[in-house]
Design a protein around this motif. Structure first.
Motif, PDB file in Angstrom:
ATOM      1  N   ASP A   1       0.820  -1.219   0.000  1.00 17.33           N
ATOM      2  CA  ASP A   1       0.000   0.000   0.000  1.00 17.33           C
ATOM      3  C   ASP A   1       0.848   1.261   0.000  1.00 17.33           C
ATOM      4  N   GLY A   2       2.167   1.087  -0.214  1.00 16.69           N
ATOM      5  CA  GLY A   2       3.045   2.250  -0.280  1.00 16.69           C
ATOM      6  C   GLY A   2       3.374   2.863   1.062  1.00 16.69           C
ATOM      7  N   LYS A   3       3.148   2.095   2.141  1.00 19.53           N
ATOM      8  CA  LYS A   3       3.431   2.578   3.483  1.00 19.53           C
ATOM      9  C   LYS A   3       4.282   1.550   4.226  1.00 19.53           C
ATOM     10  N   PRO A   4       5.048   1.985   5.239  1.00 17.16           N
ATOM     11  CA  PRO A   4       5.820   1.030   6.042  1.00 17.16           C
ATOM     12  C   PRO A   4       4.897  -0.026   6.643  1.00 17.16           C
ATOM     13  N   GLY A   5       5.323  -1.288   6.572  1.00 18.78           N
ATOM     14  CA  GLY A   5       4.489  -2.376   7.064  1.00 18.78           C
ATOM     15  C   GLY A   5       4.700  -2.675   8.533  1.00 18.78           C
ATOM     16  N   PRO A   6       3.721  -3.283   9.179  1.00 21.55           N
ATOM     17  CA  PRO A   6       3.806  -3.559  10.621  1.00 21.55           C
ATOM     18  C   PRO A   6       4.879  -4.576  10.992  1.00 21.55           C
ATOM     19  N   VAL A   7       5.126  -5.561  10.126  1.00 20.25           N
ATOM     20  CA  VAL A   7       6.130  -6.574  10.459  1.00 20.25           C
ATOM     21  C   VAL A   7       7.525  -5.958  10.466  1.00 20.25           C
ATOM     22  N   ALA A   8       7.837  -5.158   9.444  1.00 16.98           N
ATOM     23  CA  ALA A   8       9.153  -4.518   9.386  1.00 16.98           C
ATOM     24  C   ALA A   8       9.367  -3.596  10.580  1.00 16.98           C
ATOM     25  N   MET A   9       8.352  -2.864  10.967  1.00 20.42           N
ATOM     26  CA  MET A   9       8.498  -1.945  12.089  1.00 20.42           C
ATOM     27  C   MET A   9       8.669  -2.708  13.406  1.00 20.42           C
ATOM     28  N   ARG A  10       7.984  -3.849  13.539  1.00 16.98           N
ATOM     29  CA  ARG A  10       8.183  -4.656  14.753  1.00 16.98           C
ATOM     30  C   ARG A  10       9.581  -5.247  14.769  1.00 16.98           C
ATOM     31  N   LEU A  11      10.048  -5.736  13.618  1.00 14.93           N
ATOM     32  CA  LEU A  11      11.399  -6.290  13.545  1.00 14.93           C
ATOM     33  C   LEU A  11      12.436  -5.226  13.874  1.00 14.93           C
TER      34      LEU A  11
END
Length: 287
Positions: A264-274
């Protein structure tokens, strides 16, 4: 107080530090380097960087200039003298100074050692991750031993310049089979449509990223499905998320490839949690 550099046994004002004109690093890129993230005055994720440094030296047959204990003292003293709490520590070790000749010096020479420290604002890195970064693709044009962390980085510099001119942060190299190898200064990852975390295996002679290695351990501990398998730029565009990893970037989401949005062109939740998990882990492994 100005910046301080370490050069071959001496701490000097940064502006006065220099290497010999016949240093083989300067003339042949006959040298390796390592970069530690500096967090709260400590070398983050330290062990992996020391291990990779030794491997790079061994692969080029450059003798270790000092013991790890002594090197750690030098690195920490450089940090102390620069009075920096958060940033990066850069270490470069060349084969040494010798009359210019392509073959190794016949007589034993001492490796040349350079250490510099640079401040970085953690808040700026977090803001960049929260916004996400763009990448472009570039044809793979580097030598075949990218697993050795040498200072021969002209192709990488050209790729990063191309990215900057395109309004992007990073460039991903694509090999002759159309597969992403890695970034010019980072490792490349996606979370594909099936939710599998994917990054290229090191058997392809990509850099054995220390952040990458620690993150793989964290993913296993979190029970995430991971495959060390390459992906195409198109697969990245069709992925749920994409991100890059490195000592200075940590874990940073990728929101576009070649001008087209990832997910969706936005930072994803998995990457931010990692990213959060890695920061905690890197601090725990700091010395």
């Amino acid at each position: 107080m100005g910046r301080v550099a370490y050069v071959n046994g001496r701490f000097l004002p940064h502006g006065q530090a220099a290497v010999h004109i016949e240093d083989r690093g300067y003339q042949f890129a006959d040298a390796v380097y390592e970069v530690w993230a500096l967090t709260d005055g400590k070398l983050a994720d330290a062990e992996g960087h020391f291990v990779r440094l030794k491997r790079s030296l061994d692969e080029l047959r450059i003798p270790e200039p000092m013991s790890r204990r002594a090197l750690t003292v030098v690195l920490k003293e450089a940090v102390r003298r620069n009075r920096i709490r958060d940033g990066i520590v850069y270490l470069q070790i060349s084969r040494g100074v010798a009359p210019r000749d392509h073959v190794f010096p016949k007589d034993q020479v001492l490796p040349a050692v350079v250490v510099t420290v640079k401040a970085m604002d953690p808040a700026a890195g977090h803001a960049k991750a929260a916004k996400g970064v763009k990448v472009i693709t570039q044809p793979e044009n580097r030598w075949g031993r990218c697993d050795i962390k040498t200072i021969g980085l002209l192709p990488n510099a050209l790729a990063r310049q191309a990215a900057a001119e395109a309004g992007a942060y990073e460039a991903w190299y694509v090999d002759d089979m159309g597969l992403v190898t890695e970034g010019a200064a980072t490792n490349a990852w996606i979370i594909d449509r099936d939710g599998v975390l994917r990054t290229r295996g090191t058997n392809a002679n990509i850099l054995r990223g220390v952040t990458r290695g620690t993150l793989l351990e964290l993913m296993e501990a979190e029970g995430l499905k991971v495959e060390q398998r390459p992906f195409t730029p198109q697969e990245a565009l069709e992925a749920r998320e994409a991100f890059i990893t490195g000592a200075s970037t940590l874990v940073t989401p990728v929101i576009a490839v070649d001008g087209k949005p990832v997910g969706d062109g936005k930072p994803g939740p998995v990457a931010m949690r990692l990213r959060s998990l890695y920061i905690e882990r890197a601090k725990a492994l700091a010395v």
